[in-house]
Motif scaffolding. Structure first.
Motif: not given
Lengths: 489, 154
Positions: A117-124
């Protein structure tokens, strides 16, 4: 309410009778055969008592290739299913290196957070680098990070309750929390089709358990009246506490709970309400806040709200939300909080990011789009299936739709036929469902596009014709062909 | 043509199936078709065929209702391990419609078998013994009773 053709019911009983009879004959011949072989485990007790594993050995193993299929990619709208071969008639299955790309109608991926997901995965990934994969400790020792505190606040705000507590495993949330809330001398009234985690928690608590007819508030009232009048068994003293446990969406039926009536009955008789929103949180309601928002029930009326993050948020774990006193009490007494390892920090970050996307706090309207898409997809799919003549359970707006199969032979037939056409579905039979009511359970996701759904409908229709599960007459097809320009048989 | 299946409140998956529609009809149809099968396989008189059906019914139902204990799956963690199927059905409540039906069927079979064999000797004795054991096992007073510890727990 399920409508079965009478002949199908009779033939289903007959098929199961035949399967059980053959299983018994095989067991007897195995007994005779083993008479000659000497047993080198004299004096040891058998692992399984009597016939506890009869169903698994003689019925489940025959069609084992339809269950537990390994996947080798993220559970997105399309998934890689690993092919397995068996050389001894499905008793053991070996994985091969071949995979087939199948349309995924089995994962609980309601909002599409199950893959990149473009928002969630980098933050994870950032949180994985900062905090590492596991906290290596329980919450009270050294396992609470700032992310955990933020998560509990975030969940409480999202659900609409003053406070929340988060646990690392969804099943353990139910089975570890219910014994803390109620003990011997209390009464648990649970819906007859509640999930095993609730049944386990209830049995582990030591309280008396009574069951009311599925989703029938009038029967709940009758049971409540009777039990309050009779009191505890044998001593007839008044009950110390009464908790009524219901679910938001029932995972095997796709039905939404009749919450307003149940809440009003519980208020009248002063019983506590425990709502398990495992499948409904994030999937229904205008902003995804679950069944309370959908049915207009004030969250202050529900004493304990429970949910899991595995379905709509693409993570793991579960939460309990309630009043500040309740959560404070649980933090001091719940074994899942005191002794179990806390939820891993990247998973917690995934949940926070997913909630931010759903609420639109990431600056885009992807959350609202996802919620609208899952509602549209579910309603479209259900309407089309019903037009084709399948018996589909569940209410409108519910993303879970079971298609009734009934006969035990249709379970593997439908599953294998769909897999051959690259469609991955989950089929469920006895004892997870009642004996008669075997079904194929479809879970729609927001990441399914309209073409995916149309392809799925074609495959299901073909498989349905082959296995004969179109128990209702099909609606006239003229307007469908004009609308979609393709032939749906 | 269609029947409505109301969800039951029986949590025991081993006995819950008996409360759905169509069970009684299936039971009677199985008995009738097995009589036809016996007639076609053994080429005997109808009376002998009914006697064979009655005795086979006795063996099968005694074994599955009154001998085997527990459930054929492990999901219920063994809470019914001391109870036979007959003691589990309807949550242990006695004299329900299902129990009355299951008690009447062996008696009706007995009457048919003894009538069609004209009450002649070896068949009459065997049939009477079978129906006696069957009906006594289904008495409400025999709930959880193990005579001389037969089929008791270790």
């Amino acid at each position: 309410m399920i409508t079965i053709p009478y002949l199908t019911a009779v033939s289903t009983y007959f098929s199961y009778g035949l399967l059980f009879a053959f299983g018994q004959l095989r067991d007897y011949s195995r007994l005779l055969f083993d008479w000659w072989r000497t047993n080198n485990l004299q004096g040891y007790a058998p692992i399984c008592l009597a016939h506890e594993d009869f169903y698994i050995r003689r019925l489940y193993h025959r069609i084992q290739d339809c269950f537990g299929r390994p996947i080798s990619s993220a559970p997105d709208a399309w998934v890689d299913v690993v092919e397995r071969v068996s050389n001894d008639n499905n008793k053991t299955l070996k994985r091969t290196t071949k995979t087939s790309r199948c349309l995924n109608l089995g994962s609980y991926n309601y909002l599409g957070f199950g893959s990149f997901d473009e928002y969630c995965t980098p933050r994870v990934i950032e949180s994985l680098k900062k905090f590492s994969a596991s906290t290596c400790s329980s919450r009270v020792d050294a396992g609470t990070t700032s992310v955990h505190a933020e998560l509990e606040e975030c969940v409480a705000k999202y659900v609409g309750q003053p406070a929340a507590i988060v646990c690392g495993m969804g099943y353990a949330t139910n089975s570890a929390i219910i014994p803390v809330l109620i003990g011997k001398g209390g009464l648990i009234i649970s819906d007859s089709l509640n999930h095993t985690s609730i049944v386990n928690g209830a049995r582990g608590s030591g309280a008396t358990i009574r069951v009311f007819q599925h989703n029938t508030p009038s029967h709940l009232e009758k049971v409540l009246k009777e039990q309050i009048a009779e009191g505890q068994p044998r001593t007839h003293r008044p009950w110390k506490k009464i908790i009524v446990v219901v679910e938001g969406i029932y995972s095997m039926e796709g039905e939404i709970c009749h919450l307003p009536e149940i809440v009003s009955i519980c208020k009248k008789y002063k019983a506590y309400v425990y709502l398990d929103e495992a499948h409904s949180i994030g999937a229904i309601g205008k902003t995804g806040r679950g069944v309370c928002e959908l049915l207009g029930v004030d969250t202050a009326d529900i004493d304990i709200m429970m949910g899991t993050f595995t379905k709509s948020f693409g993570s793991c774990g579960g939460y309990i939300a309630g009043s500040k006193d309740l959560i404070q009490y649980l933090k001091h007494h719940c074994p899942a909080h005191l002794y179990a390892t806390s939820i891993s920090t990247p998973s917690a970050q995934q949940i926070i990011s997913a909630i931010q996307v759903i609420l639109g706090e990431d600056g885009s309207n992807r959350g609202a789009q996802k919620l609208a898409r899952i509602r549209e997809n579910s309603n479209f799919f259900r309407a089309e299936l019903q037009k084709m003549g399948f018996e589909v359970l569940g209410d409108n707006d519910s993303p879970v739709m079971p298609i009734m199969l009934y006969n035990p032979a249709k379970i593997p037939a439908f599953s294998r036929e769909c897999l051959r056409e690259n469609l991955a579905v989950v089929v469920v039979g006895f004892p997870a469902t009642p004996l008669l009511l075997a079904r194929a359970r479809i879970c729609i996701s927001a990441s399914h596009s309209r073409e995916d759904l149309i392809k799925a409908l074609q495959v299901i229709s073909k498989a349905g014709d082959l296995t004969g599960i179109k128990y209702f007459p099909a609606a006239p097809k003229k307007q469908d062909e004009e609308k979609y320009g393709i032939k749906l048989d | 043509m269609y029947v409505r299946a109301l969800p039951t409140t029986d949590v025991n998956r081993n006995t819950e199936w008996f409360t759905y529609p169509g069970v009684w009809t299936t039971y009677i149809l199985i008995l009738f078709f097995s009589w036809l099968l016996v007639l076609s396989v053994f080429h005997c008189s109808p009376g002998i065929a009914w006697t064979i059906v009655h005795l086979a019914h006795f063996t099968v139902t005694y074994h599955s209702f009154h001998w085997k204990k527990g459930t054929p799956f492990g999901d219920d963690q063994g809470i019914y391990n001391r109870l036979t199927w007959w003691e589990q059905i309807d949550n242990g409540k006695q004299l329900t419609r299902n129990r009355k039906f299951l008690t009447v069927v062996p008696v009706v079979l007995y009457l048919i078998a003894s009538h069609t064999t004209d009450y002649q000797h070896p068949m009459l004795f065997l049939n009477t013994l079978a129906v006696f054991v069957m009906v006594v096992a289904k008495f409400p007073h025999m709930h959880k009773v193990r005579i001389f510890g037969i089929n008791g727990d270790q």
